[in-house]
Design an enzyme around this catalytic site. Structure first.
Site, PDB file in Angstrom:
ATOM      1  N   TYR A 158      46.873  48.028  45.016  1.00 31.87           N
ATOM      2  CA  TYR A 158      46.270  49.151  44.279  1.00 31.87           C
ATOM      3  C   TYR A 158      45.688  50.187  45.240  1.00 31.87           C
ATOM      4  CZ  TYR A 158      46.775  45.325  41.026  1.00 31.87           C
ATOM      5  OH  TYR A 158      47.304  44.268  40.317  1.00 31.87           O
ATOM      6  N   HIS A 205      44.816  37.616  31.046  1.00 29.01           N
ATOM      7  CA  HIS A 205      44.487  38.081  32.390  1.00 29.01           C
ATOM      8  C   HIS A 205      42.972  38.161  32.453  1.00 29.01           C
ATOM      9  CE1 HIS A 205      44.334  39.977  36.192  1.00 29.01           C
ATOM     10  NE2 HIS A 205      45.619  40.286  36.230  1.00 29.01           N
ATOM     11  N   TYR A 226      39.380  53.355  42.314  1.00 27.17           N
ATOM     12  CA  TYR A 226      39.994  52.759  41.120  1.00 27.17           C
ATOM     13  C   TYR A 226      39.873  51.241  41.082  1.00 27.17           C
ATOM     14  CZ  TYR A 226      42.267  57.282  40.563  1.00 27.17           C
ATOM     15  OH  TYR A 226      42.514  58.615  40.416  1.00 27.17           O
ATOM     16  N   ASP A 227      39.856  50.631  42.258  1.00 30.11           N
ATOM     17  CA  ASP A 227      39.958  49.173  42.317  1.00 30.11           C
ATOM     18  C   ASP A 227      38.640  48.524  42.735  1.00 30.11           C
ATOM     19  OD1 ASP A 227      41.558  46.827  42.108  1.00 30.11           O
ATOM     20  OD2 ASP A 227      41.692  46.741  44.301  1.00 30.11           O
ATOM     21  N   GLY A 240      44.733  37.755  39.010  1.00 29.98           N
ATOM     22  CA  GLY A 240      43.312  37.535  39.282  1.00 29.98           C
ATOM     23  C   GLY A 240      43.036  36.723  40.529  1.00 29.98           C
ATOM     24  N   ARG A 275      47.758  41.369  43.413  1.00 31.09           N
ATOM     25  CA  ARG A 275      46.907  41.525  44.590  1.00 31.09           C
ATOM     26  C   ARG A 275      47.121  40.433  45.644  1.00 31.09           C
ATOM     27  NH1 ARG A 275      42.159  44.094  44.740  1.00 31.09           N
ATOM     28  NH2 ARG A 275      42.062  44.087  42.473  1.00 31.09           N
ATOM     29  N   LYS A 286      53.224  46.824  39.810  1.00 27.89           N
ATOM     30  CA  LYS A 286      52.261  47.931  39.894  1.00 27.89           C
ATOM     31  C   LYS A 286      51.358  47.843  41.126  1.00 27.89           C
ATOM     32  CE  LYS A 286      50.442  46.377  35.878  1.00 27.89           C
ATOM     33  NZ  LYS A 286      50.929  44.991  35.774  1.00 27.89           N
ATOM     34  N   ASP A 334      37.105  67.573  49.074  1.00 29.64           N
ATOM     35  CA  ASP A 334      36.217  67.092  48.028  1.00 29.64           C
ATOM     36  C   ASP A 334      35.135  66.170  48.596  1.00 29.64           C
ATOM     37  OD1 ASP A 334      35.006  66.232  45.754  1.00 29.64           O
ATOM     38  OD2 ASP A 334      36.839  65.642  44.733  1.00 29.64           O
ATOM     39  N   SER A 337      40.987  41.091  37.681  1.00 23.90           N
ATOM     40  CA  SER A 337      41.528  41.031  39.035  1.00 23.90           C
ATOM     41  C   SER A 337      40.428  40.729  40.051  1.00 23.90           C
ATOM     42  CB  SER A 337      42.189  42.370  39.355  1.00 23.90           C
ATOM     43  OG  SER A 337      43.129  42.202  40.377  1.00 23.90           O
ATOM     44  N   GLU A 357      51.360  36.108  36.825  1.00 25.71           N
ATOM     45  CA  GLU A 357      51.734  37.492  37.192  1.00 25.71           C
ATOM     46  C   GLU A 357      50.899  37.961  38.376  1.00 25.71           C
ATOM     47  OE1 GLU A 357      50.504  39.624  33.752  1.00 25.71           O
ATOM     48  OE2 GLU A 357      51.670  38.401  32.383  1.00 25.71           O
ATOM     49  N   PRO A 358      51.011  37.314  39.529  1.00 27.24           N
ATOM     50  CA  PRO A 358      50.152  37.728  40.648  1.00 27.24           C
ATOM     51  C   PRO A 358      50.552  39.087  41.207  1.00 27.24           C
ATOM     52  CG  PRO A 358      51.744  36.099  41.385  1.00 27.24           C
ATOM     53  CD  PRO A 358      51.935  36.237  39.903  1.00 27.24           C
TER      54      PRO A 358
END
Ligand SMILES: Cc1ncc(COP(=O)(O)O)c(C=O)c1O
Length: 397
Positions: free
Chosen positions: A347, A178, A293-294, A215, A253, A50, A319, A181, A250-251
């Site tokens: 992300y 987890h 979002y991040d 993370g 980033r 993702k 916008d 992040s 599960e890295p």
């Protein structure tokens, strides 16, 4: 970290391909993978697709021996295109439809994550085919993105859920967590590992896997611990995990963030209330979506030198939320000048949109091992509509 392109190469790419561009350097991705591997010896990695769902990333990490953390049919299809062995995948979404489970099983992925009794019940009919990880919630207070509010059972519920699974004939094979992040310190990981060791040692069901999640932080601000220092206490804590437990992570980033930079151009300039506003051709609806979002703030620079002044950097949509930085110090810019953002792999493009019907940034992939692609598949074999696809593959040394 040294930028992977010189200013001359950046200018050359912009001249050749226009802007906005995302540039992915597979050599940098490889370095990130190797440095995390050496910081966490004995831990098997499952890249969280993702973070930057891209074929060159999957191809590069597959060659390095990584597994893949999947959470949707789209991600399954993407790794399937690369002939990833399903045994090297885990499905980590704690909440699934029955169809999600069937899709993953049809692919051959048999490891799933659950964190509550309703989710456990969904596996009754698949109990002979799966091994589950129970996700436990440990809230990391230093993480930029909290991932333990929405998911994970309380630590004191874990033994009960493991016991209920046993009663249903479902195999819980291990624990996962987890801590959030972009963690600033390893304390939450260490604490979570200690709690998990307690659960493993008191469980009446033998557990064989501990998944320590993601993370692992990258250096957006120049003040982040280097990965070896960050992982040293985690290595120490992992020494107390029983030898027969497989340790996985599960890295996302850490692997991809430094491997991508963006190149955008100034398309407009205005004075508003005494401040200069620069409008560039990428923004928070595009590659800078991670600003929203991040909660990430990216290192941004230009190719110009000279007196720097405070200004506003805004994106191209209509916008007013589309402002990348409200107060950033940059040299005086003109329309056409380039704006470079580093650490843009995690992300970012993954959550970008084409709002205002603006085209997303074009992806340029550099330093990908093409021999491997040629020997295993051709680009035409690969699905064309996967999320972030390159137009160009270049080797820049
Ligand atoms: C289940 C799961 N695993 C792994 C990751 C990757 O985390 P990070 O990017 O912090 O390494 C995420 C991020 O959202 C996640 O939700």
């Amino acid at each position: 970290m040294k930028p992977f392109l010189t200013d001359a190469q950046i200018q050359q790419l912009a001249d050749q391909h226009g802007s906005p561009l995302l540039v992915l350097d597979c050599a940098c991705l490889e370095d990130q993978y190797k440095s995390l591997k050496s910081a966490l010896p004995g831990v098997d990695f499952f890249y969280a697709v993702k973070a930057f769902p891209n074929d060159a990333v999957i191809n590069t990490l597959k060659q390095l021996g990584s597994g893949f953390d999947l959470a949707s049919l789209g991600e399954i299809e993407q790794v399937r295109q690369h002939r990833v062995n399903p045994r090297n995948t885990i499905h980590t979404h704690p909440i699934k439809k029955d169809k999600d489970i069937r899709d993953a099983l049809r692919f051959g992925c048999t490891t799933f994550v659950i964190d509550n009794i309703e989710e456990l019940k969904k596996f009754r009919k698949y109990r002979h085919r799966v091994g589950l990880l129970l996700r436990v919630s440990f809230r990391g207070t230093t993480a930029k993105v909290d991932l333990s509010r929405k998911f994970g059972c309380a630590a004191d519920e874990a033994l009960h859920l493991i016991h209920r699974a046993k009663q249903m004939g479902i195999h819980i094979k291990g624990l996962s967590f987890h801590v959030g992040s972009q963690s600033a310190t390893p304390d939450a990981h260490v604490d979570a590992i200690k709690h998990c060791i307690d659960i493993i040692s008191t469980s009446d069901v033998p557990l064989n896997t501990l998944d320590i999640g993601g993370g692992f932080p990258v250096n957006y601000d120049g003040n982040t611990l280097d990965i070896d220092t960050f992982c040293a206490p985690i290595r120490e804590a992992l020494k107390s995990v029983p030898n027969d437990i497989n340790i996985i992570a599960e890295p996302g980033r850490f692997l991809v963030a430094p491997a991508v930079m963006t190149i955008s151009s100034v398309v407009g300039k205005a004075q508003r209330s005494g401040t200069t506003w620069y409008y560039i051709d990428d923004g928070v609806y595009g590659s800078f979506s991670g600003r929203i979002y991040d909660h990430a703030q990216y290192p941004i620079r230009t190719l110009k030198t000279g007196n720097e002044q405070s200004c506003v950097l805004a994106g191209p949509t209509c916008d007013s939320i589309d402002v990348i930085e409200e107060d950033i110090t940059l040299p005086e810019l003109e329309v056409g000048d380039l704006v470079i953002a580093e650490m843009m792999g995690a992300y970012t493009a993954a959550t970008s949109t084409d709002f205002n019907s603006l085209e997303r940034a074009t992806l340029i992939v550099i330093n990908e091992n093409q021999e491997h692609i040629k020997s295993n598949s051709t680009r035409d074999d690969l699905q064309q509509d996967t999320i972030i696809q390159p137009v160009t593959i270049l080797n820049i040394h």
